[in-house]
Design an enzyme around this catalytic site. Structure first.
Site, PDB file in Angstrom:
ATOM      1  N   GLY A  29       0.812  -1.223   0.000  1.00 24.65           N
ATOM      2  CA  GLY A  29       0.000   0.000   0.000  1.00 24.65           C
ATOM      3  C   GLY A  29       0.840   1.265   0.000  1.00 24.65           C
ATOM      4  N   GLY A  30       2.130   1.136   0.389  1.00 22.49           N
ATOM      5  CA  GLY A  30       3.043   2.282   0.331  1.00 22.49           C
ATOM      6  C   GLY A  30       2.607   3.459   1.194  1.00 22.49           C
ATOM      7  N   ALA A  87      14.948  -4.475  -2.136  1.00 22.98           N
ATOM      8  CA  ALA A  87      15.541  -4.779  -3.444  1.00 22.98           C
ATOM      9  C   ALA A  87      16.672  -3.806  -3.740  1.00 22.98           C
ATOM     10  CB  ALA A  87      14.468  -4.657  -4.524  1.00 22.98           C
ATOM     11  N   ILE A 134      -0.382  19.138   2.333  1.00 23.82           N
ATOM     12  CA  ILE A 134      -0.374  18.435   3.630  1.00 23.82           C
ATOM     13  C   ILE A 134      -0.704  19.421   4.754  1.00 23.82           C
ATOM     14  CG2 ILE A 134       1.111  17.212   5.293  1.00 23.82           C
ATOM     15  CD1 ILE A 134       2.408  15.799   2.954  1.00 23.82           C
ATOM     16  N   ARG A 154       7.970  16.783  -0.262  1.00 18.36           N
ATOM     17  CA  ARG A 154       8.451  15.408  -0.175  1.00 18.36           C
ATOM     18  C   ARG A 154       9.539  15.189  -1.228  1.00 18.36           C
ATOM     19  NH1 ARG A 154       5.321  11.963   2.718  1.00 18.36           N
ATOM     20  NH2 ARG A 154       6.059  10.201   1.494  1.00 18.36           N
ATOM     21  N   HIS A 187     -31.625  17.048  -9.046  1.00 20.72           N
ATOM     22  CA  HIS A 187     -31.880  18.108  -8.073  1.00 20.72           C
ATOM     23  C   HIS A 187     -32.422  17.502  -6.787  1.00 20.72           C
ATOM     24  CE1 HIS A 187     -33.040  22.006  -6.494  1.00 20.72           C
ATOM     25  NE2 HIS A 187     -34.210  21.466  -6.159  1.00 20.72           N
TER      26      HIS A 187
HETATM   27  P1  NAD Z   1       3.716  21.023  -0.995  1.00 27.23           P
HETATM   28  O1  NAD Z   1       4.796  21.222  -1.983  1.00 27.23           O
HETATM   29  O2  NAD Z   1       2.325  20.882  -1.437  1.00 27.23           O
HETATM   30  O3  NAD Z   1       3.717  22.237   0.047  1.00 27.23           O
HETATM   31  C1  NAD Z   1       4.838  22.602   0.781  1.00 27.23           C
HETATM   32  C2  NAD Z   1       4.651  24.049   1.172  1.00 27.23           C
HETATM   33  O4  NAD Z   1       5.664  24.400   2.069  1.00 27.23           O
HETATM   34  C3  NAD Z   1       4.736  25.002  -0.015  1.00 27.23           C
HETATM   35  O5  NAD Z   1       3.605  25.812  -0.005  1.00 27.23           O
HETATM   36  C4  NAD Z   1       6.026  25.767   0.252  1.00 27.23           C
HETATM   37  O6  NAD Z   1       5.972  27.083  -0.216  1.00 27.23           O
HETATM   38  C5  NAD Z   1       6.100  25.714   1.756  1.00 27.23           C
HETATM   39  N1  NAD Z   1       7.430  25.848   2.323  1.00 27.23           N
HETATM   40  C6  NAD Z   1       8.582  25.288   1.888  1.00 27.23           C
HETATM   41  N2  NAD Z   1       9.599  25.624   2.716  1.00 27.23           N
HETATM   42  C7  NAD Z   1       9.063  26.389   3.697  1.00 27.23           C
HETATM   43  C8  NAD Z   1       9.593  27.038   4.851  1.00 27.23           C
HETATM   44  N3  NAD Z   1      10.867  26.939   5.158  1.00 27.23           N
HETATM   45  N4  NAD Z   1       8.743  27.748   5.632  1.00 27.23           N
HETATM   46  C9  NAD Z   1       7.430  27.835   5.323  1.00 27.23           C
HETATM   47  N5  NAD Z   1       6.889  27.252   4.248  1.00 27.23           N
HETATM   48  C10 NAD Z   1       7.692  26.536   3.447  1.00 27.23           C
HETATM   49  O7  NAD Z   1       4.200  19.799  -0.095  1.00 27.23           O
HETATM   50  P2  NAD Z   1       3.438  18.976   1.010  1.00 27.23           P
HETATM   51  O8  NAD Z   1       2.227  19.684   1.482  1.00 27.23           O
HETATM   52  O9  NAD Z   1       4.480  18.590   1.994  1.00 27.23           O
HETATM   53  O10 NAD Z   1       2.964  17.705   0.203  1.00 27.23           O
HETATM   54  C11 NAD Z   1       3.960  16.890  -0.433  1.00 27.23           C
HETATM   55  C12 NAD Z   1       3.450  16.282  -1.718  1.00 27.23           C
HETATM   56  O11 NAD Z   1       2.492  15.291  -1.427  1.00 27.23           O
HETATM   57  C13 NAD Z   1       2.804  17.304  -2.628  1.00 27.23           C
HETATM   58  O12 NAD Z   1       3.362  17.219  -3.919  1.00 27.23           O
HETATM   59  C14 NAD Z   1       1.377  16.916  -2.665  1.00 27.23           C
HETATM   60  O13 NAD Z   1       0.807  17.069  -3.960  1.00 27.23           O
HETATM   61  C15 NAD Z   1       1.363  15.454  -2.243  1.00 27.23           C
HETATM   62  N6  NAD Z   1       0.145  15.248  -1.477  1.00 27.23           N
HETATM   63  C16 NAD Z   1      -1.021  15.194  -2.151  1.00 27.23           C
HETATM   64  C17 NAD Z   1      -2.191  15.090  -1.453  1.00 27.23           C
HETATM   65  C18 NAD Z   1      -3.477  15.071  -2.196  1.00 27.23           C
HETATM   66  O14 NAD Z   1      -3.483  14.815  -3.389  1.00 27.23           O
HETATM   67  N7  NAD Z   1      -4.595  15.349  -1.547  1.00 27.23           N
HETATM   68  C19 NAD Z   1      -2.189  15.054  -0.063  1.00 27.23           C
HETATM   69  C20 NAD Z   1      -0.983  15.131   0.590  1.00 27.23           C
HETATM   70  C21 NAD Z   1       0.187  15.231  -0.134  1.00 27.23           C
END
Ligand code: NAD
Length: 440
Positions: A36-37, A109, A173, A257, A427
């Site tokens: 599931g990762g 792996a 996140i 990430r 509706h």
């Molecule tokens: P993100 O790239 O969405 O957001 C990170 C945020 O941190 C950015 O807005 C950035 O400007 C800010 N930031 C960076 N350095 C900072 C600092 N020093 N001080 C303050 N702000 C800073 O990354 P995330 O929220 O960690 O999510 C990681 C990845 O996981 C994303 O690519 C996201 O698309 C994916 N994800 C997707 C979903 C979803 O699809 N619902 C949910 C969770 C995560």
């Protein structure tokens, strides 16, 4: 010889394995942690489970309905529920893989070369190798090793009440956890370095979200730069050239990430850039028999994108046309209200030279939204003024993550605004806002 070794059993890896097996390939799936990762074990599914529970707990508007609800929550019980959900879904994946005759190896792996993978003392040979190892939370250098300082991995397992949670990073996140913990009656402060929340999203959505969050009492600081985190916990940051310090009992660092590619290659590796494995349009690395899909190639960090890329790879291996169009990948943020987007935003369409038409429908005139006490939201449709064809859509309203599929289909089928307007919408539903937007 094995047709396809897949490394990593997240949604990219296991869905690709099932797809490949269905297409008649002989597949071995290797995973060092859990089926599931990230998505199932420490990402999408646990977050949405906590969000679901926290929404039940949030009684902000229940009084209005005459409901008196308890405001307490047993976080240990919630963790038990979350872990049961993960276990149940893991069982489902294991059963599907077994039924499809995918060989699953739960070990680490190491890729030796273009056709060989070492698993402990055993060397496996395959025609193709697909890397689907995902990504991990970035731990920036300013993040100290102090009690209460967490990434989403740790916060997802938290079973202690939090009084004040500071969130560094107002990305996906960050805003999802802000919604969860706000519902659990925790004070929230978001510190975002860029000028808006969700910097990769439409500006109007980001502005509205900031407004809604502020109205709920969530403190949002944009253009805020963290300078120090000290025991206590005290977080110092610069905003508009003023230094501020706030005290909190928990800190979430959600600043992105990074690709999981370290320790993956035994000796040499295909071309990489800062840990991301570089790929061409068929997700092939610089070693043609080795592919990289999902977060590890750094293109789109979304579970459904990883699965679509993996399925395209299977078609490529079979010398077939790749059917999934990744330029039309929906993107959802599960905060409250939900946010979903697909295709081009207004500024992206303009930059590409389109004569852009923007049509909007508001939820304030939608019966289902009003009766279910939703915050004010909207559906924004971006179309080509010349052809009327839909180019993109941005939604900020309840059920946005469900309704975006309809608009993804509309873009894929090159539907015009008029064709979207002439569909009959049931509706009362929130989907009627799509019709209202397409009529404008
Ligand atoms: P993100 O790239 O969405 O957001 C990170 C945020 O941190 C950015 O807005 C950035 O400007 C800010 N930031 C960076 N350095 C900072 C600092 N020093 N001080 C303050 N702000 C800073 O990354 P995330 O929220 O960690 O999510 C990681 C990845 O996981 C994303 O690519 C996201 O698309 C994916 N994800 C997707 C979903 C979803 O699809 N619902 C949910 C969770 C995560």
């Amino acid at each position: 010889m094995i047709d396809c070794i897949i490394i990593g059993a997240g949604p990219g890896g296991y869905e690709t394995a099932l797809y490949a097996a269905k297409k008649g390939l002989n597949v071995t799936l290797i995973e060092k942690e859990a089926l599931g990762g990230t998505c199932l074990n420490k990402g999408c599914i646990p977050t949405k489970t906590l969000l679901y529970a926290s929404e039940k707990m949030s009684d902000a508007k229940l009084d209005e309905l005459g409901i008196q609800a308890s405001k307490t929550i047993d976080l240990t019980q919630l963790q038990t529920y979350k872990n049961q959900i993960i276990a149940q879904l893991q069982k489902g994946i294991a059963a599907s893989l077994k039924k499809a005759h995918v060989q699953v190896i739960m070990k680490e792996a190491k890729i030796m070369d273009e056709h060989h993978v070492r698993v402990e003392d055993e060397i496996l040979e395959a025609k193709n190798i697909i890397i689907a190892t995902g990504s991990k939370s970035i731990r920036p250098s300013f993040m100290p090793d102090l009690k209460g300082v967490m990434t989403s991995d740790e916060l997802l397992n938290n079973d202690k009440p939090i009084q004040h949670l500071v969130i560094i990073g107002g990305g996906v996140i960050g805003v999802e956890f802000a919604s969860i913990y706000h519902n659990l009656n925790t004070k929230i402060t978001i510190l975002e370095a860029k000028e808006q929340l969700l910097p990769n999203m439409d500006k109007e959505i980001a502005q509205n979200l900031k407004m809604i969050f502020k109205k709920r009492g969530i403190e949002v600081h944009t253009s805020a730069f963290v300078t120090k985190i000290e025991e206590g916990l005290n977080v110092s940051f610069m905003e508009k050239e003023a230094l501020q310090t706030i005290a909190c009992d928990a800190l979430l660092v959600a600043v992105g990430r990074s690709a999981c590619s370290d320790h993956l290659f035994e000796d040499e590796s295909p071309l990489m850039d800062k840990g991301r494995i570089l790929v061409n349009e068929a997700y092939q690395t610089s070693w043609p028999s080795v592919y990289a899909i999902g977060d590890v190639n750094g293109q789109l960090q979304l579970a459904h994108a990883a699965a679509a890329q993996g399925k395209n790879v299977i078609h490529h291996i079979l010398n077939e046309k790749m059917p999934y169009d990744l330029s039309n990948t929906p993107n959802c943020v599960y905060c409250e209200p939900e946010i979903a987007a697909v295709g081009l935003s207004e500024s992206e369409a303009k930059a590409l030279g389109y004569e852009v038409k923007v049509s909007k429908g508001l939820t304030s005139a939608n019966g289902k939204s009003v009766l279910s006490q939703q915050d004010r939201g909207f559906v924004k449709l971006i179309s080509d003024a010349k052809t009327q064809k839909l180019l993109g859509a941005q939604l900020m309203c309840a059920r946005a993550s469900d309704m975006i599929s309809e608009l993804t289909l509309a873009i894929q089928c090159e539907l015009t605004l008029e064709q979207i307007a002439h569909i009959i919408y049931p509706h009362p539903t929130i989907s009627e806002v799509i019709q209202a937007a397409s009529e404008n």
